[in-house]
Design a protein around this motif. Structure first.
Motif, PDB file in Angstrom:
ATOM      1  N   SER A 146       0.843  -1.199   0.000  1.00 49.53           N
ATOM      2  CA  SER A 146       0.000   0.000   0.000  1.00 49.53           C
ATOM      3  C   SER A 146       0.877   1.248   0.000  1.00 49.53           C
ATOM      4  O   SER A 146       2.060   1.176   0.361  1.00 49.53           O
ATOM      5  N   GLN A 189      -4.663  -1.095   5.109  1.00 46.28           N
ATOM      6  CA  GLN A 189      -4.531  -2.524   5.362  1.00 46.28           C
ATOM      7  C   GLN A 189      -5.012  -2.943   6.746  1.00 46.28           C
ATOM      8  O   GLN A 189      -4.689  -4.034   7.225  1.00 46.28           O
ATOM      9  N   ARG A 192      -6.599  -6.367   7.149  1.00 45.69           N
ATOM     10  CA  ARG A 192      -5.677  -7.502   7.098  1.00 45.69           C
ATOM     11  C   ARG A 192      -4.983  -7.682   8.439  1.00 45.69           C
ATOM     12  O   ARG A 192      -4.790  -8.799   8.919  1.00 45.69           O
TER      13      ARG A 192
END
Length: 316
Positions: A146, A189, A192
């Motif tokens: 990212s 993220q 995740r």
């Protein structure tokens, strides 16, 4: 007038970020002035390379990875992830990966760092900020790249500054690590990272299977038993395992075995037959075929190539 002020502010922010990136390069160069790797602070590892590299086979850990200079690519199965000073890589599980430095030279060496991420700390920060573990049982990839935003860049630089202040590092490193975890949780993220703390759901159960394979990689893999161990059907286990790791369970085990065999031959001077047997191969010819398929050359030729490259680096 407002648009002009906004544009000025944006330009100032970009200049500040550029100064931070340049400082990050300077500090990593000072901390690790020659090629190699070291761990100057607990959980923080630095890397310096003046040349692009042959693919390196290894096992990922839950880590936050940043590049100050150069670029790198990571393969998980057939999926490729490339990152540079303007992006970061987050890995949330132990997985067999292939990595390679793409951009490096004597004048502009590759400089990177990685910070270990403790799932317990992730859970603690989630509680503090009122985030709940995800309720869905969907699969989440264990590696992703990212953009590195200004807040993460700033926290990373402040962490690296601690290399010059060992006394302060004992107190401030845990705080900055906590901040980085927070920034990751509220960033792109976050979903995740939150999966690392899930006590149920597919991703966590696949993580349990990964850990079991890593512990017992030299034993025969019974997929049916492994699926039963984590409470999944065989077909469901195959599907979710590949969704998370980009590999089948057998491919995953095979890569672990061959990487360990390579380490045994290079690091402990074992011959190919002994190394193959040590990692679970009863048939030497089968081991040789599998090894060549993964690394491109037969075992002993590969070992010779690695040693020759090491000798050249020593001479330099």
């Amino acid at each position: 007038m407002l648009n002009f002020m906004n544009r000025q502010q944006s330009e100032l922010e970009l200049q500040q970020e550029q100064c931070q990136r340049e400082e990050l390069v300077e500090r990593l160069t000072k901390a690790l002035p020659s090629e190699g790797m070291n761990q100057p602070l607990p959980g923080l590892r630095l890397s310096h390379s003046c040349k692009t590299m042959e693919p390196v086979y290894g096992v990922s850990e839950p880590t936050f990875c940043v590049i100050a200079q150069g670029s790198k690519e990571v393969f998980l199965g057939e999926k490729r992830y490339q990152y540079d000073p303007y992006s970061y890589l987050l890995a949330t599980a132990e997985l067999p990966i292939v990595s390679r430095v793409l951009q490096a030279s004597d004048n502009r060496p590759y400089l990177g760092l990685r910070l270990n991420i403790d799932p317990t700390l992730v859970g603690a920060v989630m509680v503090e900020i009122g985030q709940m573990p995800p309720q869905n049982s969907g699969d989440v990839k264990a590696i992703e790249v990212s953009p590195l935003d200004s807040t993460l860049l700033d926290a990373t630089l402040r962490m690296v500054r601690l290399l010059d202040c060992p006394t302060e590092a004992r107190i401030l490193l845990p705080l900055i690590t906590r901040e980085i975890v927070y920034r990751l949780l509220v960033g792109e993220q976050g979903h995740r990272l939150r999966q690392m703390t899930v006590l149920g759901g597919h991703t966590h159960r696949i993580g349990q299977a990964v850990q079991k394979i890593c512990r017992e990689f030299n034993k025969p893999l019974q997929v049916e038993d492994l699926a039963r161990y984590i409470g999944m059907s065989v077909s469901g286990f195959h599907h979710h395992f590949k969704a998370v790791t980009a590999l089948t369970p057998l491919q995953f085990q095979k890569q672990l075995r061959l990487q360990e065999a390579r380490r045994l031959m290079v690091g402990e001077a074992l011959d190919a037959a002994t190394a193959g047997y040590r990692v679970g191969y009863d048939d030497a010819s089968h081991f040789n075929r599998e090894y060549k398929r993964l690394f491109g050359v037969p075992p002993m030729r590969d070992v010779e190539r690695i040693r020759e490259a090491a000798d050249v680096e020593t001479d330099l």
